[in-house]
Design a protein around this motif. Structure first.
Motif, PDB file in Angstrom:
ATOM      1  N   TRP A  33       0.838  -1.199   0.000  1.00  0.00           N
ATOM      2  CA  TRP A  33       0.000   0.000   0.000  1.00  0.00           C
ATOM      3  C   TRP A  33       0.873   1.249   0.000  1.00  0.00           C
ATOM      4  O   TRP A  33       0.565   2.223  -0.658  1.00  0.00           O
ATOM      5  CB  TRP A  33      -0.932   0.020   1.201  1.00  0.00           C
ATOM      6  CG  TRP A  33      -2.050  -0.974   1.140  1.00  0.00           C
ATOM      7  CD1 TRP A  33      -2.429  -1.755   0.084  1.00  0.00           C
ATOM      8  CD2 TRP A  33      -2.944  -1.293   2.198  1.00  0.00           C
ATOM      9  NE1 TRP A  33      -3.501  -2.540   0.436  1.00  0.00           N
ATOM     10  CE2 TRP A  33      -3.836  -2.270   1.721  1.00  0.00           C
ATOM     11  CE3 TRP A  33      -3.075  -0.851   3.510  1.00  0.00           C
ATOM     12  CZ2 TRP A  33      -4.857  -2.795   2.514  1.00  0.00           C
ATOM     13  CZ3 TRP A  33      -4.092  -1.375   4.300  1.00  0.00           C
ATOM     14  CH2 TRP A  33      -4.977  -2.342   3.802  1.00  0.00           C
ATOM     15  N   ILE A  38      -1.233   4.405  -1.161  1.00  0.00           N
ATOM     16  CA  ILE A  38      -2.580   4.350  -0.592  1.00  0.00           C
ATOM     17  C   ILE A  38      -2.593   4.001   0.893  1.00  0.00           C
ATOM     18  O   ILE A  38      -3.660   3.806   1.474  1.00  0.00           O
ATOM     19  CB  ILE A  38      -3.490   3.377  -1.382  1.00  0.00           C
ATOM     20  CG1 ILE A  38      -2.910   1.967  -1.382  1.00  0.00           C
ATOM     21  CG2 ILE A  38      -3.705   3.881  -2.803  1.00  0.00           C
ATOM     22  CD1 ILE A  38      -3.817   0.921  -2.017  1.00  0.00           C
ATOM     23  N   TRP A  60      -7.500   8.500   7.698  1.00  0.00           N
ATOM     24  CA  TRP A  60      -7.324   7.614   6.547  1.00  0.00           C
ATOM     25  C   TRP A  60      -8.455   6.592   6.488  1.00  0.00           C
ATOM     26  O   TRP A  60      -9.011   6.324   5.424  1.00  0.00           O
ATOM     27  CB  TRP A  60      -5.955   6.940   6.665  1.00  0.00           C
ATOM     28  CG  TRP A  60      -5.630   5.950   5.603  1.00  0.00           C
ATOM     29  CD1 TRP A  60      -5.159   6.203   4.355  1.00  0.00           C
ATOM     30  CD2 TRP A  60      -5.721   4.519   5.715  1.00  0.00           C
ATOM     31  NE1 TRP A  60      -4.952   5.024   3.677  1.00  0.00           N
ATOM     32  CE2 TRP A  60      -5.289   3.973   4.488  1.00  0.00           C
ATOM     33  CE3 TRP A  60      -6.124   3.657   6.723  1.00  0.00           C
ATOM     34  CZ2 TRP A  60      -5.253   2.605   4.254  1.00  0.00           C
ATOM     35  CZ3 TRP A  60      -6.090   2.296   6.490  1.00  0.00           C
ATOM     36  CH2 TRP A  60      -5.663   1.786   5.266  1.00  0.00           C
ATOM     37  N   LEU A  61      -8.814   6.036   7.648  1.00  0.00           N
ATOM     38  CA  LEU A  61      -9.932   5.089   7.684  1.00  0.00           C
ATOM     39  C   LEU A  61     -11.238   5.767   7.275  1.00  0.00           C
ATOM     40  O   LEU A  61     -12.020   5.206   6.497  1.00  0.00           O
ATOM     41  CB  LEU A  61     -10.091   4.493   9.087  1.00  0.00           C
ATOM     42  CG  LEU A  61      -9.083   3.441   9.508  1.00  0.00           C
ATOM     43  CD1 LEU A  61      -9.357   3.018  10.951  1.00  0.00           C
ATOM     44  CD2 LEU A  61      -9.107   2.234   8.591  1.00  0.00           C
ATOM     45  N   ASP A  62     -11.474   6.964   7.795  1.00  0.00           N
ATOM     46  CA  ASP A  62     -12.703   7.702   7.460  1.00  0.00           C
ATOM     47  C   ASP A  62     -12.812   7.950   5.958  1.00  0.00           C
ATOM     48  O   ASP A  62     -13.907   7.880   5.395  1.00  0.00           O
ATOM     49  CB  ASP A  62     -12.760   9.034   8.209  1.00  0.00           C
ATOM     50  CG  ASP A  62     -13.090   8.863   9.679  1.00  0.00           C
ATOM     51  OD1 ASP A  62     -13.581   7.779  10.080  1.00  0.00           O
ATOM     52  OD2 ASP A  62     -12.843   9.826  10.432  1.00  0.00           O
ATOM     53  N   GLU A  63     -11.685   8.250   5.308  1.00  0.00           N
ATOM     54  CA  GLU A  63     -11.672   8.505   3.872  1.00  0.00           C
ATOM     55  C   GLU A  63     -12.095   7.266   3.075  1.00  0.00           C
ATOM     56  O   GLU A  63     -12.509   7.391   1.932  1.00  0.00           O
ATOM     57  CB  GLU A  63     -10.284   8.938   3.410  1.00  0.00           C
ATOM     58  CG  GLU A  63      -9.877  10.294   3.912  1.00  0.00           C
ATOM     59  CD  GLU A  63      -8.404  10.584   3.657  1.00  0.00           C
ATOM     60  OE1 GLU A  63      -7.715   9.748   3.025  1.00  0.00           O
ATOM     61  OE2 GLU A  63      -7.935  11.630   4.123  1.00  0.00           O
ATOM     62  N   ARG A  64     -11.969   6.095   3.655  1.00  0.00           N
ATOM     63  CA  ARG A  64     -12.269   4.871   2.952  1.00  0.00           C
ATOM     64  C   ARG A  64     -13.678   4.347   3.203  1.00  0.00           C
ATOM     65  O   ARG A  64     -14.070   3.329   2.657  1.00  0.00           O
ATOM     66  CB  ARG A  64     -11.251   3.783   3.310  1.00  0.00           C
ATOM     67  CG  ARG A  64     -10.054   3.910   2.420  1.00  0.00           C
ATOM     68  CD  ARG A  64      -8.736   3.785   3.090  1.00  0.00           C
ATOM     69  NE  ARG A  64      -7.690   4.236   2.170  1.00  0.00           N
ATOM     70  CZ  ARG A  64      -7.325   5.504   2.029  1.00  0.00           C
ATOM     71  NH1 ARG A  64      -7.893   6.436   2.743  1.00  0.00           N
ATOM     72  NH2 ARG A  64      -6.398   5.856   1.169  1.00  0.00           N
ATOM     73  N   MET A  65     -14.445   5.041   4.031  1.00  0.00           N
ATOM     74  CA  MET A  65     -15.827   4.626   4.305  1.00  0.00           C
ATOM     75  C   MET A  65     -16.663   4.773   3.039  1.00  0.00           C
ATOM     76  O   MET A  65     -16.555   5.772   2.329  1.00  0.00           O
ATOM     77  CB  MET A  65     -16.437   5.467   5.423  1.00  0.00           C
ATOM     78  CG  MET A  65     -15.790   5.246   6.767  1.00  0.00           C
ATOM     79  SD  MET A  65     -16.062   3.606   7.425  1.00  0.00           S
ATOM     80  CE  MET A  65     -17.774   3.683   7.846  1.00  0.00           C
ATOM     81  N   GLU A  66     -17.457   3.773   2.757  1.00  0.00           N
ATOM     82  CA  GLU A  66     -18.330   3.815   1.596  1.00  0.00           C
ATOM     83  C   GLU A  66     -19.775   3.871   2.054  1.00  0.00           C
ATOM     84  O   GLU A  66     -20.149   3.232   3.042  1.00  0.00           O
ATOM     85  CB  GLU A  66     -18.137   2.565   0.726  1.00  0.00           C
ATOM     86  CG  GLU A  66     -16.774   2.499   0.079  1.00  0.00           C
ATOM     87  CD  GLU A  66     -16.660   1.307  -0.863  1.00  0.00           C
ATOM     88  OE1 GLU A  66     -17.633   0.531  -0.978  1.00  0.00           O
ATOM     89  OE2 GLU A  66     -15.587   1.152  -1.451  1.00  0.00           O
TER      90      GLU A  66
END
Length: 69
Positions: A33, A38, A60-66
């Motif tokens: 990554w 990423i 970073w985790l929040d940015e990946r929430m769908e």
């Protein structure tokens, strides 16, 4: 260094701690990554070890929430 910046670096995670938080992904996956650009932002210490500020890791985790599809 400003207080905000100093506090952002007050809680630094090691790579093994990040791997556990991500439910034990492999170290190789984490470094892949990083190669791909990423992974969460990291600090590289003079001894070559990496640290991830917890605040940056959580962002970073929040940015990946769908959202729901």
């Amino acid at each position: 260094m400003t207080k905000r910046r100093a506090s952002a670096y007050a809680d630094l995670m090691t790579v093994p701690e990040v791997l556990v938080e991500l439910k034990d992904i492999s170290r190789r996956t984490f470094y892949r990554w990083r190669e791909l650009g990423i992974a969460p932002r990291c600090l590289k210490l003079p001894n070559g070890e990496l640290r991830v500020p917890r605040e940056d890791f959580l962002a970073w985790l929040d940015e990946r929430m769908e959202g729901a599809a």
